[in-house]
Write an enzyme that holds these catalytic residues in place. Structure first.
Site, PDB file in Angstrom:
ATOM      1  CB  ALA A 127      -5.850   0.594   6.239  1.00 11.15           C
ATOM      2  CB  CYS A 139      -1.334  -0.960  -1.751  1.00  8.45           C
ATOM      3  SG  CYS A 139      -2.827  -0.625  -0.803  1.00  8.45           S
TER       4      CYS A 139
END
Ligand SMILES: Cc1cc2nc3c(=O)[nH]c(=O)nc-3n(C[C@H](O)[C@H](O)[C@H](O)COP(=O)(O)OP(=O)(O)OC[C@H]3O[C@@H](n4cnc5c(N)ncnc54)[C@H](O)[C@@H]3O)c2cc1C
Length: 451
Positions: free
Chosen positions: A12, A44
């Site tokens: 990310a 996630c």
């Protein structure tokens, strides 16, 4: 010759910075090194891969190295670990794992997006292959393979933070018996104890055995040892929080900040010119407590990466900070928090009141309405909202975003009452639970003498 941006870490923080830098500057050469086998993945999503709700690991990959090369002209090299940063020469040293060779490459800009790793306490048996912490998607794939190999029936999750909770839920759905062990007095220490107690009750309703105040002393194949005895376990998942991966930065002489994360300014610049950091390896600033903090969340990593990328590309962007907003769910119970808890507010020197109300997620007569508990933390005297926590059924937790906005804007409980929130029976009662909580909090503030 074109200027070169080198990115360390391909998830990310790193890849958001890389793509934003590309948008700003077409002429930049961008090379990204990632030591695992995947980039731009959703860690996630790992709990949902384990639970079986996500069928394919590839579904958790947003973009492959090839797509980055073709769509963004970013040279992504997986299985390449950066093993040293030489700031004097403006070079990084890279280990090419498949070919077993090490080389150096120069940079004009360096983005450190090395993320974090799960805390692994120094206990006997911690290196057993059945004791697993997850951070990268490769870790998630390893965990799933290990679970399948051992046909695990009994899983112990050590640590009751949000990752622990999500992994506990995942293994319940997998069909295992799950025990969640935490050394603290209550689970979810990002919540106040009264709200965390609701989460514990929910876990127990979902057949997860919760043991708090239990110290883990070691591991052996088939069991977790605690100060009180032995818990059978075919597999152990660690959820004890994370440590930022900052050894490379520290060795290079780059300044560290909160909890060992890389110190950055509002533009994501580190202490060294042309070296930037974003994501779980970097520091953030808490807008309520006004302190530097380390918050390891994908939301923050993406925002910091965007800001770093724009600045690297010659633009101007800032990341003012966080209010600590987080959301999760365990089975049918949703949990969220933002700002400061009552305990954190006291620790940070605020005189604050905690207000707890119970309501329903939808109008009471709508068939799938569910209970919701809202806690607001409000400053005595000013009435300013310092934080909020929500535990409830489906539809409860996303309300935290309204509170995050309120806390960020610094509005009072009294002002929240009159915010023009939406209403229709399938979505909320006519007084949304947040507005109800704000009414009670404002009345409590009015009745409490200012300090
Ligand atoms: C199970 C789980 C569930 C989560 N759920 C949520 C959620 O619901 N919401 C949320 O906001 N966040 C969630 N997170 C947190 C979120 O995934 C992270 O905050 C985010 O991935 C951070 O991105 P990053 O790029 O900073 O770090 P990472 O994702 O850790 O990526 C860093 C990358 O750098 C690589 N790397 C490290 N050192 C080197 C080196 N020397 N050379 C080359 N490569 C290197 C690593 O292999 C890694 O791929 C979850 C995390 C986990 C593990």
């Amino acid at each position: 010759m074109a200027e070169r941006l080198v990115v360390i870490g391909g998830d990310a923080g790193g890849m958001t910075a890389a793509t934003n830098a590309r948008r700003m500057r077409n002429d930049l050469e961008i090379v990204a090194f990632e030591r695992s086998t995947r980039v731009s993945y959703s860690a996630c999503g790992i709990p949902y891969l384990v639970s079986g709700e996500v069928a394919e690991v590839d579904a958790l990959v947003a973009r492959t190295p090839r797509e980055f090369r073709e769509a963004n002209r970013i040279d992504v090299r997986i299985e390449h670990e950066v093993v040293g940063i030489d700031l004097d020469r403006g070079q990084v040293e890279v280990h090419d794992q498949p070919h077993g060779r090490t080389f150096r490459i120069g940079f004009d800009h360096l983005l450190i997006g090395t993320g974090a790793r799960p805390v692994r306490p120094d206990l006997p048996g911690i290196d057993d292959e059945l004791v697993i912490g997850v951070q990268t998607l490769d870790d998630g794939v390893r965990l799933l393979a290990q679970a399948e190999r051992s046909r695990c029936q009994r899983v112990v999750v050590v640590g009751g933070g949000y990752i622990g909770l999500e992994m506990a839920e995942a293994f319940v759905m997998w069909g295992a018996e799950v025990t969640l062990v935490d050394g603290g007095p209550h689970l979810m220490r990002t919540l106040d104890p009264d709200m965390a107690a609701l989460v514990t009750k929910a876990l127990e309703r979902h057949s997860i055995e919760v043991r708090t105040g239990v110290t883990v002393t070691g591991f052996e194949p088939g069991a977790v040892h605690t100060a009180d005895g032995r818990i059978p376990a075919d597999l152990v998942v660690l959820g004890l929080g994370v440590t930022p991966n900052t050894e490379l930065a520290e060795a290079a002489g780059i300044a560290l900040g909160a909890r060992g994360s890389i110190k950055v300014d509002r533009r994501q610049a580190t202490s060294h010119e042309r070296v930037w950091a974003a994501g779980d390896c970097a520091e953030s600033f808490h807008l309520v407590s006004q302190r530097p903090v380390h918050v390891a969340l994908g939301t923050v990593a993406n925002r910091q990466g965007r800001v770093a990328g724009i600045n690297i590309g010659g633009g101007y962007a800032t990341f003012p900070g966080v209010v600590g907003t987080a959301i999760t769910k365990v089975c049918s119970t949703e949990v969220a928090r933002t700002g400061l808890t009552e305990l954190e507010a006291a620790r940070d020197g605020f005189r604050a009141i905690g207000t707890v109300i119970e309501s329903t997620t939808r109008a009471g007569y709508v068939p799938d309405t569910a209970p919701i508990t809202v806690k607001l933390v409000t400053e005595v005297g000013t009435g300013r909202l310092l934080g909020g926590q929500i535990v409830g059924g489906a539809g409860a937790a996303k309300r935290i975003d309204t509170l995050a906005m309120a806390v960020t804007a610094g509005i009072t409980a009294d002002e929240l009452i009159n915010v023009d929130l939406s209403y229709a029976p399938p979505f909320s009662p006519v007084w949304d639970p947040l507005a109800t909580a704000a009414r009670v909090a404002a009345a409590q503030v009015a009745a409490t003498p200012a300090p």
